[in-house]
Motif scaffolding. Sequence first.
Motif, PDB file in Angstrom:
ATOM      1  N   SER A  56       0.825  -1.209   0.000  1.00 24.21           N
ATOM      2  CA  SER A  56       0.000   0.000   0.000  1.00 24.21           C
ATOM      3  C   SER A  56       0.858   1.257   0.000  1.00 24.21           C
ATOM      4  O   SER A  56       0.474   2.264  -0.603  1.00 24.21           O
ATOM      5  CB  SER A  56      -0.979   0.000   1.172  1.00 24.21           C
ATOM      6  OG  SER A  56      -0.304  -0.078   2.394  1.00 24.21           O
ATOM      7  N   SER A  57       2.019   1.232   0.628  1.00 23.11           N
ATOM      8  CA  SER A  57       2.916   2.390   0.604  1.00 23.11           C
ATOM      9  C   SER A  57       3.393   2.674  -0.815  1.00 23.11           C
ATOM     10  O   SER A  57       3.366   3.823  -1.268  1.00 23.11           O
ATOM     11  CB  SER A  57       4.125   2.154   1.509  1.00 23.11           C
ATOM     12  OG  SER A  57       3.733   2.001   2.840  1.00 23.11           O
ATOM     13  N   PRO A 108      -2.378  13.548   3.182  1.00 24.68           N
ATOM     14  CA  PRO A 108      -2.471  13.289   4.620  1.00 24.68           C
ATOM     15  C   PRO A 108      -2.325  11.810   4.988  1.00 24.68           C
ATOM     16  O   PRO A 108      -2.031  11.482   6.135  1.00 24.68           O
ATOM     17  CB  PRO A 108      -3.864  13.790   5.001  1.00 24.68           C
ATOM     18  CG  PRO A 108      -4.251  14.724   3.926  1.00 24.68           C
ATOM     19  CD  PRO A 108      -3.563  14.247   2.687  1.00 24.68           C
ATOM     20  N   ALA A 109      -2.496  10.940   4.034  1.00 25.28           N
ATOM     21  CA  ALA A 109      -2.424   9.503   4.307  1.00 25.28           C
ATOM     22  C   ALA A 109      -1.012   8.950   4.277  1.00 25.28           C
ATOM     23  O   ALA A 109      -0.782   7.835   4.754  1.00 25.28           O
ATOM     24  CB  ALA A 109      -3.278   8.750   3.294  1.00 25.28           C
ATOM     25  N   GLN A 158      -8.029   2.104   6.716  1.00 20.19           N
ATOM     26  CA  GLN A 158      -9.477   2.007   6.561  1.00 20.19           C
ATOM     27  C   GLN A 158     -10.021   3.140   5.694  1.00 20.19           C
ATOM     28  O   GLN A 158     -10.803   2.907   4.774  1.00 20.19           O
ATOM     29  CB  GLN A 158     -10.154   2.000   7.925  1.00 20.19           C
ATOM     30  CG  GLN A 158      -9.902   0.738   8.708  1.00 20.19           C
ATOM     31  CD  GLN A 158     -10.423   0.824  10.127  1.00 20.19           C
ATOM     32  OE1 GLN A 158     -10.417   1.883  10.747  1.00 20.19           O
ATOM     33  NE2 GLN A 158     -10.872  -0.307  10.648  1.00 20.19           N
ATOM     34  N   TRP A 159      -9.616   4.385   5.989  1.00 18.48           N
ATOM     35  CA  TRP A 159     -10.203   5.474   5.207  1.00 18.48           C
ATOM     36  C   TRP A 159      -9.547   5.630   3.846  1.00 18.48           C
ATOM     37  O   TRP A 159     -10.196   6.078   2.900  1.00 18.48           O
ATOM     38  CB  TRP A 159     -10.260   6.781   5.989  1.00 18.48           C
ATOM     39  CG  TRP A 159      -8.988   7.458   6.359  1.00 18.48           C
ATOM     40  CD1 TRP A 159      -8.326   7.381   7.544  1.00 18.48           C
ATOM     41  CD2 TRP A 159      -8.226   8.380   5.556  1.00 18.48           C
ATOM     42  NE1 TRP A 159      -7.207   8.166   7.527  1.00 18.48           N
ATOM     43  CE2 TRP A 159      -7.123   8.802   6.319  1.00 18.48           C
ATOM     44  CE3 TRP A 159      -8.362   8.876   4.270  1.00 18.48           C
ATOM     45  CZ2 TRP A 159      -6.174   9.691   5.840  1.00 18.48           C
ATOM     46  CZ3 TRP A 159      -7.413   9.769   3.794  1.00 18.48           C
ATOM     47  CH2 TRP A 159      -6.338  10.171   4.580  1.00 18.48           C
ATOM     48  N   VAL A 160      -8.304   5.229   3.694  1.00 15.59           N
ATOM     49  CA  VAL A 160      -7.669   5.301   2.376  1.00 15.59           C
ATOM     50  C   VAL A 160      -8.280   4.269   1.430  1.00 15.59           C
ATOM     51  O   VAL A 160      -8.375   4.508   0.226  1.00 15.59           O
ATOM     52  CB  VAL A 160      -6.138   5.131   2.490  1.00 15.59           C
ATOM     53  CG1 VAL A 160      -5.498   4.917   1.138  1.00 15.59           C
ATOM     54  CG2 VAL A 160      -5.538   6.353   3.155  1.00 15.59           C
ATOM     55  N   SER A 161      -8.715   3.147   1.969  1.00 18.05           N
ATOM     56  CA  SER A 161      -9.354   2.153   1.103  1.00 18.05           C
ATOM     57  C   SER A 161     -10.617   2.731   0.459  1.00 18.05           C
ATOM     58  O   SER A 161     -10.892   2.464  -0.714  1.00 18.05           O
ATOM     59  CB  SER A 161      -9.675   0.874   1.874  1.00 18.05           C
ATOM     60  OG  SER A 161     -10.668   1.100   2.837  1.00 18.05           O
ATOM     61  N   MET A 162     -11.346   3.557   1.192  1.00 14.96           N
ATOM     62  CA  MET A 162     -12.535   4.182   0.623  1.00 14.96           C
ATOM     63  C   MET A 162     -12.165   5.327  -0.326  1.00 14.96           C
ATOM     64  O   MET A 162     -12.784   5.504  -1.373  1.00 14.96           O
ATOM     65  CB  MET A 162     -13.447   4.714   1.736  1.00 14.96           C
ATOM     66  CG  MET A 162     -14.031   3.636   2.618  1.00 14.96           C
ATOM     67  SD  MET A 162     -15.123   2.523   1.700  1.00 14.96           S
ATOM     68  CE  MET A 162     -14.138   1.067   1.593  1.00 14.96           C
ATOM     69  N   LEU A 163     -11.128   6.084   0.005  1.00 19.95           N
ATOM     70  CA  LEU A 163     -10.688   7.181  -0.851  1.00 19.95           C
ATOM     71  C   LEU A 163     -10.167   6.667  -2.190  1.00 19.95           C
ATOM     72  O   LEU A 163     -10.372   7.292  -3.230  1.00 19.95           O
ATOM     73  CB  LEU A 163      -9.602   7.993  -0.137  1.00 19.95           C
ATOM     74  CG  LEU A 163      -9.035   9.197  -0.871  1.00 19.95           C
ATOM     75  CD1 LEU A 163     -10.124  10.249  -1.087  1.00 19.95           C
ATOM     76  CD2 LEU A 163      -7.871   9.775  -0.104  1.00 19.95           C
TER      77      LEU A 163
END
Length: 115
Positions: free
Chosen positions: A10-11, A47-48, A61-66
């Motif tokens: 993911s990075s 910001p992620a 969790q929130w990056v998966s939605m973004l």
Amino acid sequence: MNPKIFVRVSSVALLSLIVLCVLWEGWLAPLRPGGSWMILKALPLLPAVFGILRGKRYTSQWVSMLSLLYFTEGVLRAADPGLMGVFAILEAALAVVLFLSTMFHARYSAPSRQR
């Protein structure tokens, strides 16, 4: 499964997506010659960066939605002519990798799965 593998994937996907968005809309194939304001689409990802690099579950969790927004844009612009279509497909592919890696990281780093 080791969640650190998903953190690394993911990075790389997140940083690649940021670089792609900036290069695509800034210089390589912008909507208008000389660059466009679409370069700002990379800002929500910034910001992620530190949360993903540090393996924070909440950030995953929130990056998966973004990432789904970037997937949607990539799919919608995939039929554009020339390099724009190629970059759109690449954006969609990176968004899928980012979505899957952050989703699996969040899943396998859940407190209920820790031993």
